[in-house]
Design a protein around this motif. Sequence first.
Motif, PDB file in Angstrom:
ATOM      1  N   CYS A  26       0.828  -1.213   0.000  1.00  0.00           N
ATOM      2  CA  CYS A  26       0.000   0.000   0.000  1.00  0.00           C
ATOM      3  C   CYS A  26       0.859   1.258   0.000  1.00  0.00           C
ATOM      4  O   CYS A  26       0.505   2.261  -0.629  1.00  0.00           O
ATOM      5  CB  CYS A  26      -0.943  -0.009   1.196  1.00  0.00           C
ATOM      6  SG  CYS A  26      -2.274  -1.234   1.085  1.00  0.00           S
ATOM      7  N   TYR A  29       1.758   1.983  -3.509  1.00  0.00           N
ATOM      8  CA  TYR A  29       0.613   2.603  -4.191  1.00  0.00           C
ATOM      9  C   TYR A  29       0.547   4.088  -3.862  1.00  0.00           C
ATOM     10  O   TYR A  29       0.377   4.940  -4.747  1.00  0.00           O
ATOM     11  CB  TYR A  29      -0.680   1.923  -3.735  1.00  0.00           C
ATOM     12  CG  TYR A  29      -1.219   0.880  -4.676  1.00  0.00           C
ATOM     13  CD1 TYR A  29      -0.384  -0.103  -5.209  1.00  0.00           C
ATOM     14  CD2 TYR A  29      -2.558   0.870  -5.039  1.00  0.00           C
ATOM     15  CE1 TYR A  29      -0.881  -1.069  -6.057  1.00  0.00           C
ATOM     16  CE2 TYR A  29      -3.062  -0.090  -5.900  1.00  0.00           C
ATOM     17  CZ  TYR A  29      -2.218  -1.059  -6.407  1.00  0.00           C
ATOM     18  OH  TYR A  29      -2.715  -2.013  -7.258  1.00  0.00           O
ATOM     19  N   LEU A  58      -5.348   2.432   2.273  1.00  0.00           N
ATOM     20  CA  LEU A  58      -5.285   3.435   1.208  1.00  0.00           C
ATOM     21  C   LEU A  58      -6.146   4.638   1.564  1.00  0.00           C
ATOM     22  O   LEU A  58      -7.318   4.484   1.923  1.00  0.00           O
ATOM     23  CB  LEU A  58      -5.761   2.843  -0.118  1.00  0.00           C
ATOM     24  CG  LEU A  58      -4.888   1.768  -0.752  1.00  0.00           C
ATOM     25  CD1 LEU A  58      -5.489   1.319  -2.082  1.00  0.00           C
ATOM     26  CD2 LEU A  58      -3.462   2.264  -0.963  1.00  0.00           C
ATOM     27  N   CYS A  62      -6.479   7.891  -3.061  1.00  0.00           N
ATOM     28  CA  CYS A  62      -5.592   6.947  -3.744  1.00  0.00           C
ATOM     29  C   CYS A  62      -6.396   5.763  -4.288  1.00  0.00           C
ATOM     30  O   CYS A  62      -6.991   5.015  -3.520  1.00  0.00           O
ATOM     31  CB  CYS A  62      -4.513   6.444  -2.783  1.00  0.00           C
ATOM     32  SG  CYS A  62      -3.322   5.315  -3.558  1.00  0.00           S
ATOM     33  N   ASN A  64      -7.396   2.082  -5.865  1.00  0.00           N
ATOM     34  CA  ASN A  64      -6.902   0.721  -5.825  1.00  0.00           C
ATOM     35  C   ASN A  64      -6.879   0.230  -7.272  1.00  0.00           C
ATOM     36  O   ASN A  64      -7.901  -0.153  -7.822  1.00  0.00           O
ATOM     37  CB  ASN A  64      -7.811  -0.172  -4.972  1.00  0.00           C
ATOM     38  CG  ASN A  64      -7.379  -1.620  -5.000  1.00  0.00           C
ATOM     39  OD1 ASN A  64      -6.276  -1.945  -5.448  1.00  0.00           O
ATOM     40  ND2 ASN A  64      -8.242  -2.507  -4.531  1.00  0.00           N
ATOM     41  N   TRP A  65      -5.711   0.258  -7.896  1.00  0.00           N
ATOM     42  CA  TRP A  65      -5.621  -0.075  -9.317  1.00  0.00           C
ATOM     43  C   TRP A  65      -5.840  -1.554  -9.582  1.00  0.00           C
ATOM     44  O   TRP A  65      -5.837  -1.981 -10.736  1.00  0.00           O
ATOM     45  CB  TRP A  65      -4.268   0.365  -9.869  1.00  0.00           C
ATOM     46  CG  TRP A  65      -4.195   1.846 -10.073  1.00  0.00           C
ATOM     47  CD1 TRP A  65      -4.870   2.574 -11.006  1.00  0.00           C
ATOM     48  CD2 TRP A  65      -3.408   2.774  -9.338  1.00  0.00           C
ATOM     49  NE1 TRP A  65      -4.548   3.914 -10.890  1.00  0.00           N
ATOM     50  CE2 TRP A  65      -3.651   4.057  -9.881  1.00  0.00           C
ATOM     51  CE3 TRP A  65      -2.514   2.659  -8.276  1.00  0.00           C
ATOM     52  CZ2 TRP A  65      -3.033   5.206  -9.393  1.00  0.00           C
ATOM     53  CZ3 TRP A  65      -1.915   3.786  -7.793  1.00  0.00           C
ATOM     54  CH2 TRP A  65      -2.168   5.047  -8.343  1.00  0.00           C
TER      55      TRP A  65
END
Length: 266
Positions: A26, A29, A58, A62, A64-65
């Motif tokens: 995370c 990210y 997250l 941001c 979460n891809w």
Amino acid sequence: MHPKARENIRRLGWIDYTPTGKTEFCRTYITFAKWLVQLDPRLYLLSTARSEYKPQELPSWCPNWNSEPLGKSLEDWEMYCSGFTPSESRRCRITAEADSDRIRVLGFRVDIIDDVIDGVLNTPEFELLDTGVEKGTALFQWETSCLQLSQRACNSTGVPEAYMRTLIGDPQLHGVSFHLSQNDPLNGYNLWKESIRTWKKGGTTITAGEMASDLLPHLLMSSEEYESLSNYFSAVNRLFQNRAFFSTTGGRIGVGPSDVAKGDVV
């Protein structure tokens, strides 16, 4: 890739499902997202931040891809990006705080959400309806509710021009040409509203997300009118994908995320 993100990936070197590994993942990210949000002039990252699944680690901004975003991206709609026109002015108003999961976006309070009408287009519930009368009825009821809310907000008994333009994202003012009958939103709106009535009564076999060619004889339109209708329909369909219609305490109307609620600050 951002050097810090690359460093984290190289340092880990393997997939770690422990709590520590999840935290490190995370952090990668977040590091990448903080870098991206400062460089992307269209703020694409912020428009995809809401994901179907997001770990608690997250922050809200941001994405979460690894999960699909809840709403359609605003990537192609530069007009919606933070309210600033020049790319440089948008870019310099976002800063990521060092050693923090926060970002700062310089903004200004415009108004407060007063009432909300949930979107209907391209929702799972809408897609589950049978083609024809049920879809037309749902769309007609949604549009009627939006119009009534606009009339209250704008203190009008007719169809406010702001409402007709809001439904299509007002492309005339942003250099996007939809050829809406010499930039006349009234003509496109009237044709669109009549097509919904026809659809509601079962006059066509139109399916969700497309314009059926048999609308032309049903509505007795010229080819120019049909083009205006098709463009208006497409603009509404694109703008309201998983979005809600709202009014404000200051007498404004607008389009927002699907979870916008009364009391939210614009």
